[in-house]
Design a protein around this motif. Structure first.
Motif, PDB file in Angstrom:
ATOM      1  N   GLU A  35       0.828  -1.209   0.000  1.00  0.00           N
ATOM      2  CA  GLU A  35       0.000   0.000   0.000  1.00  0.00           C
ATOM      3  C   GLU A  35       0.863   1.260   0.000  1.00  0.00           C
ATOM      4  O   GLU A  35       0.575   2.218  -0.726  1.00  0.00           O
ATOM      5  CB  GLU A  35      -0.941  -0.002   1.201  1.00  0.00           C
ATOM      6  N   VAL A  36       1.929   1.253   0.788  1.00  0.00           N
ATOM      7  CA  VAL A  36       2.831   2.406   0.842  1.00  0.00           C
ATOM      8  C   VAL A  36       3.541   2.581  -0.500  1.00  0.00           C
ATOM      9  O   VAL A  36       3.648   3.696  -1.021  1.00  0.00           O
ATOM     10  CB  VAL A  36       3.851   2.267   1.995  1.00  0.00           C
ATOM     11  N   GLU A  38       2.485   1.656  -3.417  1.00  0.00           N
ATOM     12  CA  GLU A  38       1.494   2.132  -4.398  1.00  0.00           C
ATOM     13  C   GLU A  38       1.195   3.617  -4.193  1.00  0.00           C
ATOM     14  O   GLU A  38       1.051   4.365  -5.160  1.00  0.00           O
ATOM     15  CB  GLU A  38       0.219   1.289  -4.309  1.00  0.00           C
ATOM     16  N   LEU A  39       1.102   4.051  -2.937  1.00  0.00           N
ATOM     17  CA  LEU A  39       0.862   5.464  -2.651  1.00  0.00           C
ATOM     18  C   LEU A  39       2.022   6.312  -3.169  1.00  0.00           C
ATOM     19  O   LEU A  39       1.812   7.364  -3.781  1.00  0.00           O
ATOM     20  CB  LEU A  39       0.662   5.683  -1.153  1.00  0.00           C
ATOM     21  N   SER A  40       3.234   5.854  -2.953  1.00  0.00           N
ATOM     22  CA  SER A  40       4.410   6.583  -3.440  1.00  0.00           C
ATOM     23  C   SER A  40       4.388   6.662  -4.966  1.00  0.00           C
ATOM     24  O   SER A  40       4.666   7.723  -5.549  1.00  0.00           O
ATOM     25  CB  SER A  40       5.698   5.904  -2.967  1.00  0.00           C
ATOM     26  N   SER A  42       1.802   6.587  -6.895  1.00  0.00           N
ATOM     27  CA  SER A  42       0.760   7.553  -7.253  1.00  0.00           C
ATOM     28  C   SER A  42       1.249   8.981  -7.046  1.00  0.00           C
ATOM     29  O   SER A  42       0.992   9.862  -7.870  1.00  0.00           O
ATOM     30  CB  SER A  42      -0.500   7.318  -6.418  1.00  0.00           C
ATOM     31  N   LYS A  43       1.976   9.209  -5.949  1.00  0.00           N
ATOM     32  CA  LYS A  43       2.491  10.544  -5.658  1.00  0.00           C
ATOM     33  C   LYS A  43       3.389  11.041  -6.780  1.00  0.00           C
ATOM     34  O   LYS A  43       3.295  12.197  -7.199  1.00  0.00           O
ATOM     35  CB  LYS A  43       3.259  10.546  -4.334  1.00  0.00           C
ATOM     36  N   LYS A  54      -4.534  16.681  -5.266  1.00  0.00           N
ATOM     37  CA  LYS A  54      -4.268  15.386  -4.630  1.00  0.00           C
ATOM     38  C   LYS A  54      -3.045  15.481  -3.725  1.00  0.00           C
ATOM     39  O   LYS A  54      -3.025  14.906  -2.640  1.00  0.00           O
ATOM     40  CB  LYS A  54      -4.070  14.299  -5.682  1.00  0.00           C
ATOM     41  N   LEU A  58      -2.439  14.779   0.366  1.00  0.00           N
ATOM     42  CA  LEU A  58      -1.435  13.827   0.829  1.00  0.00           C
ATOM     43  C   LEU A  58      -0.426  14.465   1.786  1.00  0.00           C
ATOM     44  O   LEU A  58      -0.098  13.898   2.817  1.00  0.00           O
ATOM     45  CB  LEU A  58      -0.680  13.234  -0.368  1.00  0.00           C
ATOM     46  N   TYR A 132       5.676   8.330   5.711  1.00  0.00           N
ATOM     47  CA  TYR A 132       4.218   8.349   5.725  1.00  0.00           C
ATOM     48  C   TYR A 132       3.732   7.971   7.128  1.00  0.00           C
ATOM     49  O   TYR A 132       4.252   7.043   7.731  1.00  0.00           O
ATOM     50  CB  TYR A 132       3.642   7.348   4.719  1.00  0.00           C
ATOM     51  N   LYS A 134       0.206   6.954   9.154  1.00  0.00           N
ATOM     52  CA  LYS A 134      -1.180   6.542   8.944  1.00  0.00           C
ATOM     53  C   LYS A 134      -2.081   7.280   9.903  1.00  0.00           C
ATOM     54  O   LYS A 134      -1.792   7.441  11.058  1.00  0.00           O
ATOM     55  CB  LYS A 134      -1.302   5.033   9.150  1.00  0.00           C
TER      56      LYS A 134
END
Length: 134
Positions: A35-36, A38-40, A42-43, A54, A58, A132, A134
């Motif tokens: 998940e981390v 994938e978030l990176s 996307s960033k 977005k 974030l 990151y 949570k």
């Protein structure tokens, strides 16, 4: 004398290598790691697309962005992205590692960054640290 210098060099080199750490065994990423990562990913896309809405969601108000020429906070980073003063066109990520400590994830990325800075397109290798919570 030459033979002594070469022998000394080899002894020092051998001693140096004997203290080197063996590479860590590759671990299987957990769901949280994925998940981390994938978030990176996307960033980096949001930065390339200059999607400050977005990114604004974030980035924490207290975050800090460290660049070769200085460091600054969220507002200035978003302004830099929006204005195109630095355009993060594409990040080619070669390797990533995630270390999760409680509710904090520390992500290390080895990247080549294609960017436009001051109107000039540049490619530079970076090690990027992302944190990151949570």
């Amino acid at each position: 004398m030459k033979k002594s210098i070469i022998t000394l060099f080899l002894l020092i080199s051998g001693a140096h290598l004997s203290f080197a750490q063996a590479p860590a065994a590759a671990s299987v990423p957990t769901q949280a790691d994925k998940e981390v990562l994938e978030l990176s990913k996307s960033k980096w896309v949001w930065m390339a697309d200059k999607d400050v809405e977005k990114l604004n969601t974030l980035f924490d108000e207290k975050c800090v962005f460290v660049h070769m020429g200085g460091s600054w906070g969220k507002t200035q980073e978003l302004n830099v992205i929006k204005s195109g003063n630095i355009w993060y066109k594409q990040a080619e990520v070669y390797s990533s590692s995630v270390n999760i400590l409680g509710n904090t994830a520390i992500l290390l990325n080895d990247i080549d960054l294609l960017a436009v800075v001051g109107g000039n397109e540049v490619i530079h290798a970076f090690m990027v640290t992302e944190v990151y919570v949570k």
